[in-house]
Design a protein around this motif. Structure first.
Motif, PDB file in Angstrom:
ATOM      1  N   THR A  67       7.316  -3.718   6.470  1.00 56.43           N
ATOM      2  CA  THR A  67       7.055  -2.081   6.546  1.00 56.43           C
ATOM      3  C   THR A  67       8.384  -1.305   6.488  1.00 56.43           C
ATOM      4  O   THR A  67       9.214  -1.723   7.036  1.00 56.43           O
ATOM      5  N   THR A  68       8.253  -0.377   5.632  1.00 51.19           N
ATOM      6  CA  THR A  68       9.396   0.407   5.530  1.00 51.19           C
ATOM      7  C   THR A  68       9.919   1.262   6.679  1.00 51.19           C
ATOM      8  O   THR A  68       8.827   1.798   7.467  1.00 51.19           O
ATOM      9  N   SER A  69      10.993   1.193   7.160  1.00 50.25           N
ATOM     10  CA  SER A  69      11.486   1.923   8.525  1.00 50.25           C
ATOM     11  C   SER A  69      12.812   2.381   8.159  1.00 50.25           C
ATOM     12  O   SER A  69      13.763   1.669   7.279  1.00 50.25           O
ATOM     13  N   ASN A  96       8.019  -3.243  -0.340  1.00 56.72           N
ATOM     14  CA  ASN A  96       7.516  -2.439   1.036  1.00 56.72           C
ATOM     15  C   ASN A  96       6.274  -1.865   0.995  1.00 56.72           C
ATOM     16  O   ASN A  96       5.909  -1.484  -0.102  1.00 56.72           O
ATOM     17  N   THR A  97       5.821  -1.717   2.033  1.00 56.65           N
ATOM     18  CA  THR A  97       4.304  -1.227   2.258  1.00 56.65           C
ATOM     19  C   THR A  97       4.111   0.245   2.563  1.00 56.65           C
ATOM     20  O   THR A  97       3.046   0.965   2.237  1.00 56.65           O
ATOM     21  N   GLU A  98       5.454   0.726   2.910  1.00 59.04           N
ATOM     22  CA  GLU A  98       5.344   2.139   3.462  1.00 59.04           C
ATOM     23  C   GLU A  98       4.496   2.455   4.318  1.00 59.04           C
ATOM     24  O   GLU A  98       4.227   3.719   4.507  1.00 59.04           O
ATOM     25  N   GLY A  99       4.019   1.693   5.457  1.00 61.80           N
ATOM     26  CA  GLY A  99       3.113   1.651   6.329  1.00 61.80           C
ATOM     27  C   GLY A  99       1.609   1.904   5.756  1.00 61.80           C
ATOM     28  O   GLY A  99       0.822   2.236   6.612  1.00 61.80           O
ATOM     29  N   ASN A 101      -1.755   0.619   4.235  1.00 63.88           N
ATOM     30  CA  ASN A 101      -2.737  -0.433   4.363  1.00 63.88           C
ATOM     31  C   ASN A 101      -3.188  -0.871   2.836  1.00 63.88           C
ATOM     32  O   ASN A 101      -3.183  -1.996   2.262  1.00 63.88           O
ATOM     33  N   MET A 104      -0.278  -2.095   0.994  1.00 59.23           N
ATOM     34  CA  MET A 104       0.203  -3.483   1.292  1.00 59.23           C
ATOM     35  C   MET A 104      -0.841  -4.559   0.726  1.00 59.23           C
ATOM     36  O   MET A 104      -0.395  -5.649   0.351  1.00 59.23           O
ATOM     37  N   CYS A 123       4.546  -7.010   8.562  1.00 55.32           N
ATOM     38  CA  CYS A 123       4.095  -5.810   8.438  1.00 55.32           C
ATOM     39  C   CYS A 123       3.276  -5.275   9.779  1.00 55.32           C
ATOM     40  O   CYS A 123       2.140  -5.921   9.956  1.00 55.32           O
ATOM     41  N   SER A 124       3.646  -4.372  10.526  1.00 56.55           N
ATOM     42  CA  SER A 124       2.799  -3.831  11.679  1.00 56.55           C
ATOM     43  C   SER A 124       1.233  -3.678  11.460  1.00 56.55           C
ATOM     44  O   SER A 124       0.622  -3.807  12.426  1.00 56.55           O
ATOM     45  N   SER A 125       1.232  -2.899  10.248  1.00 56.69           N
ATOM     46  CA  SER A 125      -0.156  -2.762  10.029  1.00 56.69           C
ATOM     47  C   SER A 125      -1.135  -3.799   9.717  1.00 56.69           C
ATOM     48  O   SER A 125      -2.566  -3.706   9.683  1.00 56.69           O
TER      49      SER A 125
END
Length: 333
Positions: A67-69, A96-99, A101, A104, A123-125
Motif C-alpha cells: 500500500t503506498t503510504s 504499489n496499489t495506491e490503496g 482495490n 491491486m 496491502c491493508s485493503s
C-alpha cells in the motif's frame, strides 16, 4: 546475440560441452573449460534468463504488493524483503496499489502472468478480501504481511500488536501516569484494533478510568495525528500521557502540541509505535514500540522459499515480538 552454438564453433567443442561448462552441470577438464569461457567472453555471451527459467520451471523472481503510504515503515520492510531476495539469488518486482482495490487486482494479475515464483502482499485493503485469481494459480505460494483475516490460503507474517499495545500503555502506567489517552489507527483494521485492545488491557489491569474524550480514532498518517490531537484539545482537559498507535501520527501530535505551547514530555508524555528510522531524530526523541521491520521482510521471503522448496504445506503464521524503546518523550511522575 551469441548462442551456445556460436561458442561451441569457436571453441571447437560440442554444444552440450558448452552447456556443462556454463551451467556447471558436469565436470569438464580445466583446459576445455578455459577454451569455452574464453570463447564466451570473446563473443560477449550472456546466458538467457528466460531460457533457464523455462528449463527449471523457476523465474527466480518474487512479486510484492504494498500500500503506498508516506509512512517509512513500508519502505523499511521492503528493504528487508529486497535484501533477503538478493542474498537468496532472487529478483524482486515491487508494485504499489495506491490503496486502490482495482489496481491491486490488476497488479496481482500482471505479476502472476509474468510467472513470478511467489507473491508477498502487504496491502491493508486485502483484509477480508477474496482474490479469485489465486484459484487459477493454486501452486503459487502467497505470504501476507502484517494484516488481518484473509479469505484465501496464505502464510502470514505479523507482529504481536496486542502485546505491543499493552507494552506501550503499561510503560505509561509504570511511569506513574494515571490519565492516559489513545489515538488509534482505523479500527476496522486488525492491527489497529489489536493495539487498542492492548491499551485497554493495560489500563484495566491498573484499574484506571477510560475517558471517551481521550480516545480518538485516526488514520496512521501525520495529518491524522495532528488533527486528532487538536480534536482532543477541543474536547477539554488533556490526559497526562497519550499512546499514539504509530510513529507517523506521533509526529503529527508533537507538531500540534508544539503549536499550542504544550511541552513534550514536561506537560504531556507521548509513546508511539513502529520505531521508524527517524523516530530517534525527532525533538525530543520518540519513545516507541519497536516493530522488527527488517525481520518481517526476511521472514516473509524465507516462508515463501520454504514453500517453493517443498517445505510445510499447511498455511503458517509467523508472529514476531515487539520491544520497547525508551527515549525522551515519556516523563516519569
Amino acid at each position: 546475440m551469441a548462442t551456445m552454438k556460436d561458442i561451441a564453433r569457436l571453441a571447437g567443442v560440442s554444444t552440450s560441452t558448452v552447456s556443462h561448462v556454463i551451467n556447471k552441470s558436469r565436470f569438464v577438464s580445466e583446459e576445455i573449460s578455459e577454451r569455452v569461457n574464453k570463447a564466451a567472453q570473446d563473443l560477449n555471451y550472456a546466458p538467457s534468463a528466460l531460457a533457464r527459467s523455462l528449463k527449471i520451471n523457476r523465474t527466480k523472481t518474487i512479486g510484492m504488493l504494498v500500500t503506498t503510504s508516506t509512512n517509512p515503515f513500508f519502505g523499511e520492510v521492503v528493504k528487508g524483503v529486497e535484501r533477503s531476495c538478493y542474498h537468496k539469488g532472487y529478483n524482486l518486482i515491487l508494485c504499489n496499489t495506491e490503496g486502490d482495490n482495482e489496481r491491486m487486482r490488476e497488479s496481482i494479475n500482471t505479476l502472476l502472468q509474468k510467472r513470478v515464483d511467489g507473491l508477498i502482499l502487504m496491502c491493508s485493503s486485502l483484509e477480508g478480501e477474496r482474490i479469485d485469481v489465486f484459484e487459477k494459480y493454486p501452486d503459487i505460494p502467497v505470504v501476507v504481511m502484517d494484516w488481518g483475516p484473509m479469505l484465501f490460503t496464505s502464510d502470514k507474517i505479523q507482529d504481536n500488536s496486542l502485546r505491543g499495545g499493552y507494552m506501550a500503555a503499561k510503560h505509561l502506567v509504570d511511569a506513574g501516569h494515571k490519565h492516559i489517552g489513545c489515538i488509534t489507527g482505523p479500527l476496522v483494521k486488525h492491527q489497529a484494533q489489536m493495539r487498542y485492545e492492548g491499551y485497554k488491557r493495560a489500563l484495566n489491569e491498573a484499574g484506571l478510568e477510560f475517558n471517551p474524550n481521550w480516545i480518538i480514532e485516526s488514520d496512521f498518517e501525520c495529518e491524522g495525528g495532528y488533527e486528532s490531537f487538536n480534536k482532543m484539545c477541543d474536547k477539554g482537559t488533556l490526559p497526562e500521557a497519550i499512546f499514539v498507535c504509530n510513529d507517523m501520527m506521533a509526529m503529527g501530535v508533537i507538531h500540534a502540541a508544539n503549536e499550542r505551547g504544550i511541552r513534550i514530555p514536561d506537560d504531556l508524555s507521548i509513546i508511539g509505535y513502529d520505531d521508524i528510522h527517524i523516530a530517534k531524530f525527532m525533538t525530543p526523541a520518540l519513545t516507541t514500540v519497536h516493530q522488527p521491520k527488517y525481520r518481517l521482510g526476511k521472514a516473509a521471503v524465507e516462508a515463501l522459499l520454504n514453500k517453493l522448496d517443498g517445505g510445510e504445506t499447511e498455511p503458517q503464521v509467523v508472529q514476531l515480538e515487539p520491544t520497547l524503546v525508551e527515549r525522551k518523550t515519556v516523563k516519569r511522575m
